[in-house]
Design a protein around this motif. Structure first.
Motif, PDB file in Angstrom:
ATOM      1  N   SER A  81       0.859  -1.306   0.138  1.00 30.57           N
ATOM      2  CA  SER A  81       0.188   0.023   0.059  1.00 30.57           C
ATOM      3  C   SER A  81       0.902   1.188   0.068  1.00 30.57           C
ATOM      4  N   THR A  82       0.324   2.372  -0.245  1.00 33.56           N
ATOM      5  CA  THR A  82       0.833   3.522  -0.387  1.00 33.56           C
ATOM      6  C   THR A  82       0.243   4.484   0.854  1.00 33.56           C
ATOM      7  N   SER A  83       1.059   5.462   1.273  1.00 35.25           N
ATOM      8  CA  SER A  83       0.503   6.083   2.217  1.00 35.25           C
ATOM      9  C   SER A  83      -0.993   6.785   1.709  1.00 35.25           C
ATOM     10  N   HIS A  84      -0.736   7.033   0.578  1.00 37.14           N
ATOM     11  CA  HIS A  84      -2.118   7.848  -0.208  1.00 37.14           C
ATOM     12  C   HIS A  84      -3.386   6.623  -0.048  1.00 37.14           C
ATOM     13  N   THR A  85      -2.868   5.431  -0.827  1.00 34.54           N
ATOM     14  CA  THR A  85      -4.127   4.518  -0.693  1.00 34.54           C
ATOM     15  C   THR A  85      -4.798   4.211   0.555  1.00 34.54           C
ATOM     16  N   ALA A  86      -3.596   4.092   1.642  1.00 30.38           N
ATOM     17  CA  ALA A  86      -4.057   3.653   2.719  1.00 30.38           C
ATOM     18  C   ALA A  86      -4.706   4.632   3.665  1.00 30.38           C
ATOM     19  N   GLY A  87      -4.699   5.909   3.138  1.00 29.97           N
ATOM     20  CA  GLY A  87      -5.344   7.141   3.775  1.00 29.97           C
ATOM     21  C   GLY A  87      -4.427   7.429   5.229  1.00 29.97           C
ATOM     22  N   VAL A  88      -3.024   6.951   5.006  1.00 20.80           N
ATOM     23  CA  VAL A  88      -2.265   7.137   6.296  1.00 20.80           C
ATOM     24  C   VAL A  88      -1.373   8.731   5.844  1.00 20.80           C
ATOM     25  N   ASP A  89      -1.304   9.409   6.832  1.00 18.06           N
ATOM     26  CA  ASP A  89      -0.353  10.756   6.847  1.00 18.06           C
ATOM     27  C   ASP A  89       0.989  10.385   7.367  1.00 18.06           C
ATOM     28  N   VAL A  90       1.830  10.208   6.386  1.00 24.06           N
ATOM     29  CA  VAL A  90       3.168   9.809   6.730  1.00 24.06           C
ATOM     30  C   VAL A  90       3.877  10.978   7.592  1.00 24.06           C
ATOM     31  N   SER A  91       3.444  12.157   7.411  1.00 24.84           N
ATOM     32  CA  SER A  91       3.862  13.497   8.136  1.00 24.84           C
ATOM     33  C   SER A  91       3.239  13.359   9.666  1.00 24.84           C
ATOM     34  N   GLN A  92       2.149  12.979   9.577  1.00 25.26           N
ATOM     35  CA  GLN A  92       1.368  13.044  11.050  1.00 25.26           C
ATOM     36  C   GLN A  92       1.182  11.562  11.535  1.00 25.26           C
ATOM     37  N   LYS A  93       2.381  10.942  11.468  1.00 31.96           N
ATOM     38  CA  LYS A  93       2.153   9.424  11.847  1.00 31.96           C
ATOM     39  C   LYS A  93       1.764   9.146  13.272  1.00 31.96           C
ATOM     40  N   ASP A  94       1.957  10.205  14.167  1.00 31.73           N
ATOM     41  CA  ASP A  94       1.586   9.943  15.310  1.00 31.73           C
ATOM     42  C   ASP A  94       0.207  10.561  16.044  1.00 31.73           C
ATOM     43  N   ILE A 126      -2.615   6.160  13.708  1.00 31.58           N
ATOM     44  CA  ILE A 126      -2.052   4.995  14.375  1.00 31.58           C
ATOM     45  C   ILE A 126      -3.056   3.822  14.076  1.00 31.58           C
ATOM     46  N   SER A 127      -4.509   4.352  14.214  1.00 33.93           N
ATOM     47  CA  SER A 127      -5.418   3.264  13.967  1.00 33.93           C
ATOM     48  C   SER A 127      -5.503   2.697  12.702  1.00 33.93           C
ATOM     49  N   LYS A 128      -5.247   3.564  11.649  1.00 39.91           N
ATOM     50  CA  LYS A 128      -4.935   3.325  10.234  1.00 39.91           C
ATOM     51  C   LYS A 128      -3.792   2.316   9.919  1.00 39.91           C
ATOM     52  N   ILE A 129      -2.726   2.720  10.646  1.00 38.82           N
ATOM     53  CA  ILE A 129      -1.246   2.137  10.600  1.00 38.82           C
ATOM     54  C   ILE A 129      -1.721   0.612  11.067  1.00 38.82           C
ATOM     55  N   ILE A 174       3.957   0.017  16.754  1.00 45.51           N
ATOM     56  CA  ILE A 174       2.654  -0.803  16.707  1.00 45.51           C
ATOM     57  C   ILE A 174       3.024  -2.407  16.415  1.00 45.51           C
ATOM     58  N   ILE A 175       2.554  -3.167  17.074  1.00 46.52           N
ATOM     59  CA  ILE A 175       2.944  -4.617  16.785  1.00 46.52           C
ATOM     60  C   ILE A 175       1.899  -5.361  16.921  1.00 46.52           C
ATOM     61  N   CYS A 176       1.607  -6.194  15.666  1.00 46.24           N
ATOM     62  CA  CYS A 176       0.345  -6.983  15.274  1.00 46.24           C
ATOM     63  C   CYS A 176       0.731  -8.308  15.245  1.00 46.24           C
ATOM     64  N   THR A 211       0.577  -1.552  21.465  1.00 48.30           N
ATOM     65  CA  THR A 211       1.117  -0.390  21.048  1.00 48.30           C
ATOM     66  C   THR A 211       2.308  -0.209  22.365  1.00 48.30           C
ATOM     67  N   VAL A 212       3.601   0.438  22.001  1.00 44.99           N
ATOM     68  CA  VAL A 212       4.589   0.875  22.879  1.00 44.99           C
ATOM     69  C   VAL A 212       4.548   2.280  22.715  1.00 44.99           C
ATOM     70  N   GLU A 213       4.425   2.810  24.071  1.00 46.08           N
ATOM     71  CA  GLU A 213       4.327   4.309  24.206  1.00 46.08           C
ATOM     72  C   GLU A 213       5.731   4.804  24.730  1.00 46.08           C
ATOM     73  N   ASN A 214       6.654   3.918  25.147  1.00 46.47           N
ATOM     74  CA  ASN A 214       7.952   4.236  25.595  1.00 46.47           C
ATOM     75  C   ASN A 214       8.822   4.826  24.585  1.00 46.47           C
ATOM     76  N   GLY A 215       9.865   5.597  24.708  1.00 49.29           N
ATOM     77  CA  GLY A 215      10.861   6.003  23.906  1.00 49.29           C
ATOM     78  C   GLY A 215      11.360   7.557  24.312  1.00 49.29           C
ATOM     79  N   THR A 216      12.157   8.050  23.346  1.00 46.03           N
ATOM     80  CA  THR A 216      12.651   9.399  23.110  1.00 46.03           C
ATOM     81  C   THR A 216      13.044   9.667  21.975  1.00 46.03           C
TER      82      THR A 216
END
Lengths: 276, 276, 276
Positions: C137-150, C155-158, C181-183, C190-195
């Motif tokens: 899929s591409t971000s376009h077909t998937a409806g995902v906004d790569v620049s706003q991925k968080d 996240i639900s679409k990803i 995101i791990i499926c 989902t893992v919310e940790n990090g920096t």
């Protein structure tokens, strides 16, 4: 050779490296190559990494020692080793073979045997199972218990194997482990320094090999050079031991080698030489 | 160009890198590649390492600069450089050549000459003996004393050679040493910052090259970009100088680049530009 | 599977790694290979890097997991992956694919698709654009906004895309980002940790992959293994966060993994599992 002479010669070699900056040509693996370059520099030498077959002879021409480390050997780099080794032999510079993974695959075991036959190495270095593979013995035939390799009785058996290999090939054989064992045809040196953390980061074996070659590059006392290099790494490990984790330990290990003063070899080294 | 303009432009480039995150394609050696990636990130850019011939053109298509570093060149990666370079030239992105080891083997010397001819590089960088080899002069014919390379009279001779090469190729030529010399066809910039420790770890030359490419990726002021990158590395070396050994020095050097603020260039940089 | 079970299982896996020291065979890139080896050791496993086609099957024979990381893939190492993968599949050890750069070039995209088809991987891991490329899929077909991925909606679409890929291939799919995101076919973690610093040094993605394989090497709970490995890296990043710069951050990150105690997973982990 006795303990006093070993320390005196080793100390002398460490000083000579800083004066002469020997050039150490490496054909080595891509996992630990950066560490190898940095440890040679930290000790005072000058590393060159080059593995293209059409240039390895010219690199050998300007080098004081050659490292052949089979850590990520492939058919291309094996050919380059086979071109570099006879040239180094003809030129008379020491060749140090690190038998990384010998015994694990036919490719590695066969390659090491071919390299030994082509190169007439000055030093062969490996852990116990690698050296058993190079020697053509198995732990079973040798009566060695690989799982109990630091048992004194075992150490004596390992020394016998290393000594036999050293006589057969006419070189130094170094077997690394909790106790490191270094043999020529008439002596065995044990190094009792170290810390278990040295086996918890990658590259400490490869770095030791690079330091062996660096010291061999300034002298023909290859037994002393090998034992000294291995002892410096082990003592540096003890110095770095207090690091809070393995990343910092890695940095502190290189720190310790870079500020190692030659007199520390005698002060802190637990090296023991005996006639065979 | 004068000193004030150099600092103003350099400062501007450092800020632009953090805003635009230029993508820097590397075909480089496996010894220092990790350091190169990390230093580009520390400066604010985005590194890509890719050397498979069938993909290098597509990588160039998404990149803002191309590094060709011959540190562990082999025939395969040379072919990939020869494919990437004309594509980068066509696309108009800057190409930075690091002539590691030129002069040491026919393979390296010939390869660099071929790359220069194919790539029309924006920058050629090397130490004195590498640049002498690229320029086709020897220290003898050039009247340069390699062992006394930091003597003022020598520096002037080195600048002449670099300047002649810059005019001939039509690019920036950078000669690294205790005093770094950067020339275009009408200017010479010297950088007086640095510490001897920068030559005691591997990778500082390669990292400088990667930073040169990163800065060239956001501007066509290649003289300023090159001088600024080399100055940042030298100033970072001074910051890291107090580390207790070379392992920690390595970490602190990357720390220093990662927290380098653009105004520090003027505050701490000892850069001097003059017309030629 | 619920949160409590995830923590309990994850903690158990972390302890098992230290007891069993799984051997993790890597065919991986030369940029981050040293970090990968060190992080496997820091976690308690045993890394082997080997990519010569004539030995990869024998290395698989002694290994507990196989990593295929295409970071600096070339035609030679691709062939070695194609030889190692079916052998690993036959032997029943987990295969973890890191799709570094998939989507950037035809070579990488095609190679990943071929590897998935040959290997039947246990885990496929990548960042958003890599996984979109793998999923076809591409971000376009998937409806995902790569620049706003968080963005939560994103996240639900990803997760939808990752979940569909997990069902199609029959494996775990991990999409790394600010929220990881791990499926598998029936759950999403989902893992919310990090920096943000984790994206400012090279190798953190590759190191996560190596830790995923290490944990998969001691269990068939691949969902837990993958989520736990990714969480350990993210928590270690938080621990190292206070480092004064990126060089020290790198060392402290490895420190943090090496002293990570299994109970810290529950204490500090912000992992959330839900049924799909």
């Amino acid at each position: 050779m006795n303990n006093d002479k070993l320390f005196r010669e080793g100390q002398d070699l460490l000083q000579k490296v800083r004066e002469r900056k020997p050039i150490v040509h490496h054909i080595t693996n891509y996992v630990t190559v950066n560490d190898c370059a940095n440890i040679v520099l930290a000790l005072g030498g000058s590393p060159i990494m080059a593995d293209e077959i059409c240039e390895v002879e010219q690199i050998v021409d300007i080098s004081d020692a050659l490292v052949l480390n089979i850590g990520t050997l492939n058919s291309r780099t094996f050919e380059s080793m086979c071109a570099a080794a006879p040239h180094a032999k003809e030129k008379g510079i020491p060749i140090v073979i690190d038998a990384v993974g010998a015994g694990a695959t036919f490719f590695r075991t066969d390659s090491v045997h071919q390299l030994i036959s082509i190169a007439s190495p000055s030093v062969i270095k490996g852990n116990l199972s690698e050296i058993l593979s190079v020697a053509g013995s198995t732990s079973h035939t040798a009566g060695v218990d690989v799982s109990q390799k630091d048992d004194p009785d075992n150490i004596s058996k390992i020394a016998d194997i290393a000594h036999a290999l050293a006589r057969k090939v006419g070189c130094i054989v170094a077997v690394t482990g909790k106790t490191d064992i270094i043999c020529d045809s008439t002596h065995v040196v044990t190094v009792e320094n170290g810390t278990s953390r040295l086996s918890q980061i990658t590259g400490t074996g490869c770095m030791s090999t690079s330091m062996v070659a660096t010291l061999c590059g300034v002298s023909t006392s290859y037994l002393t050079a090998t034992a000294t290099a291995i002892a410096v790494m082990a003592i540096a490990g003890e110095t770095a031991e207090s690091a809070k984790g393995l990343g910092t330990f890695h940095s502190h290990l290189i720190d310790a080698v870079s500020v190692f003063e030659s007199h520390m070899l005698r002060k802190r080294g637990r090296l023991y030489v005996r006639e065979y």
